[in-house]
Structures are given as structure tokens and as C-alpha cells.
Design a protein around this motif. Structure first.
Motif, PDB file in Angstrom:
ATOM      1  N   SER A   1      10.190   6.737   2.817  1.00 54.93           N
ATOM      2  CA  SER A   1      10.809   5.506   2.348  1.00 54.93           C
ATOM      3  C   SER A   1       9.823   4.339   2.399  1.00 54.93           C
ATOM      4  O   SER A   1       9.744   3.531   1.458  1.00 54.93           O
ATOM      5  CB  SER A   1      12.037   5.195   3.206  1.00 54.93           C
ATOM      6  OG  SER A   1      12.593   3.967   2.855  1.00 54.93           O
ATOM      7  N   GLU A   2       9.077   4.242   3.477  1.00 56.75           N
ATOM      8  CA  GLU A   2       8.099   3.162   3.616  1.00 56.75           C
ATOM      9  C   GLU A   2       6.987   3.288   2.577  1.00 56.75           C
ATOM     10  O   GLU A   2       6.523   2.288   2.031  1.00 56.75           O
ATOM     11  CB  GLU A   2       7.508   3.150   5.032  1.00 56.75           C
ATOM     12  CG  GLU A   2       8.502   2.775   6.112  1.00 56.75           C
ATOM     13  CD  GLU A   2       9.021   1.357   5.990  1.00 56.75           C
ATOM     14  OE1 GLU A   2       8.265   0.456   5.568  1.00 56.75           O
ATOM     15  OE2 GLU A   2      10.198   1.142   6.313  1.00 56.75           O
ATOM     16  N   LYS A   3       6.566   4.514   2.286  1.00 55.30           N
ATOM     17  CA  LYS A   3       5.524   4.706   1.273  1.00 55.30           C
ATOM     18  C   LYS A   3       6.033   4.311  -0.110  1.00 55.30           C
ATOM     19  O   LYS A   3       5.286   3.747  -0.905  1.00 55.30           O
ATOM     20  CB  LYS A   3       5.036   6.154   1.269  1.00 55.30           C
ATOM     21  CG  LYS A   3       4.113   6.453   2.438  1.00 55.30           C
ATOM     22  CD  LYS A   3       3.336   7.725   2.246  1.00 55.30           C
ATOM     23  CE  LYS A   3       4.136   8.913   2.714  1.00 55.30           C
ATOM     24  NZ  LYS A   3       3.383  10.171   2.687  1.00 55.30           N
ATOM     25  N   LYS A   4       7.306   4.574  -0.387  1.00 54.47           N
ATOM     26  CA  LYS A   4       7.888   4.157  -1.669  1.00 54.47           C
ATOM     27  C   LYS A   4       7.890   2.646  -1.813  1.00 54.47           C
ATOM     28  O   LYS A   4       7.832   2.122  -2.918  1.00 54.47           O
ATOM     29  CB  LYS A   4       9.319   4.684  -1.802  1.00 54.47           C
ATOM     30  CG  LYS A   4       9.386   6.147  -2.143  1.00 54.47           C
ATOM     31  CD  LYS A   4      10.829   6.592  -2.320  1.00 54.47           C
ATOM     32  CE  LYS A   4      10.885   8.077  -2.567  1.00 54.47           C
ATOM     33  NZ  LYS A   4      12.286   8.552  -2.665  1.00 54.47           N
ATOM     34  N   GLU A   5       7.968   1.942  -0.682  1.00 49.70           N
ATOM     35  CA  GLU A   5       7.945   0.483  -0.691  1.00 49.70           C
ATOM     36  C   GLU A   5       6.530  -0.072  -0.805  1.00 49.70           C
ATOM     37  O   GLU A   5       6.334  -1.284  -0.791  1.00 49.70           O
ATOM     38  CB  GLU A   5       8.617  -0.062   0.566  1.00 49.70           C
ATOM     39  CG  GLU A   5      10.106   0.190   0.615  1.00 49.70           C
ATOM     40  CD  GLU A   5      10.755  -0.380   1.865  1.00 49.70           C
ATOM     41  OE1 GLU A   5      10.078  -1.117   2.623  1.00 49.70           O
ATOM     42  OE2 GLU A   5      11.932  -0.082   2.086  1.00 49.70           O
ATOM     43  N   GLY A   6       5.545   0.830  -0.855  1.00 49.19           N
ATOM     44  CA  GLY A   6       4.174   0.386  -1.069  1.00 49.19           C
ATOM     45  C   GLY A   6       3.309   0.312   0.172  1.00 49.19           C
ATOM     46  O   GLY A   6       2.187  -0.184   0.113  1.00 49.19           O
ATOM     47  N   LYS A   7       3.808   0.776   1.299  1.00 50.28           N
ATOM     48  CA  LYS A   7       3.021   0.756   2.518  1.00 50.28           C
ATOM     49  C   LYS A   7       1.989   1.891   2.487  1.00 50.28           C
ATOM     50  O   LYS A   7       2.185   2.905   1.838  1.00 50.28           O
ATOM     51  CB  LYS A   7       3.922   0.950   3.743  1.00 50.28           C
ATOM     52  CG  LYS A   7       5.083  -0.007   3.846  1.00 50.28           C
ATOM     53  CD  LYS A   7       4.719  -1.257   4.562  1.00 50.28           C
ATOM     54  CE  LYS A   7       5.811  -2.225   4.896  1.00 50.28           C
ATOM     55  NZ  LYS A   7       7.051  -2.246   4.238  1.00 50.28           N
ATOM     56  N   SER A   8       0.897   1.715   3.194  1.00 54.76           N
ATOM     57  CA  SER A   8      -0.116   2.759   3.273  1.00 54.76           C
ATOM     58  C   SER A   8       0.401   3.917   4.122  1.00 54.76           C
ATOM     59  O   SER A   8       1.377   3.782   4.861  1.00 54.76           O
ATOM     60  CB  SER A   8      -1.403   2.207   3.891  1.00 54.76           C
ATOM     61  OG  SER A   8      -1.210   1.954   5.268  1.00 54.76           O
ATOM     62  N   GLN A   9      -0.281   5.053   4.045  1.00 53.65           N
ATOM     63  CA  GLN A   9       0.096   6.240   4.817  1.00 53.65           C
ATOM     64  C   GLN A   9       0.147   5.931   6.310  1.00 53.65           C
ATOM     65  O   GLN A   9       1.118   6.250   6.983  1.00 53.65           O
ATOM     66  CB  GLN A   9      -0.904   7.377   4.540  1.00 53.65           C
ATOM     67  CG  GLN A   9      -0.772   8.568   5.472  1.00 53.65           C
ATOM     68  CD  GLN A   9       0.479   9.376   5.246  1.00 53.65           C
ATOM     69  OE1 GLN A   9       0.977   9.434   4.134  1.00 53.65           O
ATOM     70  NE2 GLN A   9       0.985   9.982   6.296  1.00 53.65           N
ATOM     71  N   ASP A  10      -0.908   5.301   6.826  1.00 55.23           N
ATOM     72  CA  ASP A  10      -0.979   5.004   8.256  1.00 55.23           C
ATOM     73  C   ASP A  10       0.122   4.042   8.694  1.00 55.23           C
ATOM     74  O   ASP A  10       0.751   4.244   9.728  1.00 55.23           O
ATOM     75  CB  ASP A  10      -2.340   4.422   8.618  1.00 55.23           C
ATOM     76  CG  ASP A  10      -3.454   5.445   8.531  1.00 55.23           C
ATOM     77  OD1 ASP A  10      -3.160   6.658   8.572  1.00 55.23           O
ATOM     78  OD2 ASP A  10      -4.619   5.032   8.415  1.00 55.23           O
TER      79      ASP A  10
END
Length: 52
Positions: free
Chosen positions: A23-32
């Protein structure tokens, strides 16, 4: 996974962290960043890795 041993976490906690991370990656956050947020959220909800 980034830091620490995740073996003490239950399968449910690992699934929760995976869903939060996606979900966080879909929001544009990096992998880490997404991974860090996911495990911090699981820790906050459940108090860390525990096996009942």
C-alpha cells in the motif's frame, strides 16, 4: 527485509506487514521507506514479534 530478525513474527504479522508495504509503495514511497513503515505499524499494533 531490512534490519533485524523477523523469524519471531507470526505469519499473520508478516502478511500484515506485506500488505502495508504494498500500500505504501502504491502511494509512491520507496521500498525502504515502505518496509520501515510497515514493520513499525505491525510493531505498534502488536507490540513486536510474538508467538502465542
Amino acid at each position: 527485509m531490512s534490519q533485524g530478525d523477523k523469524s519471531s513474527y507470526t505469519d499473520k504479522q508478516k502478511r500484515q506487514a506485506q500488505h502495508i508495504e504494498e500500500s505504501e509503495k502504491k502511494e509512491g514511497k520507496s521500498q525502504d521507506t515502505a518496509e520501515r513503515i510497515a514493520w513499525a505499524t505491525v510493531n505498534k499494533q502488536d507490540g513486536g514479534g510474538k508467538k502465542s
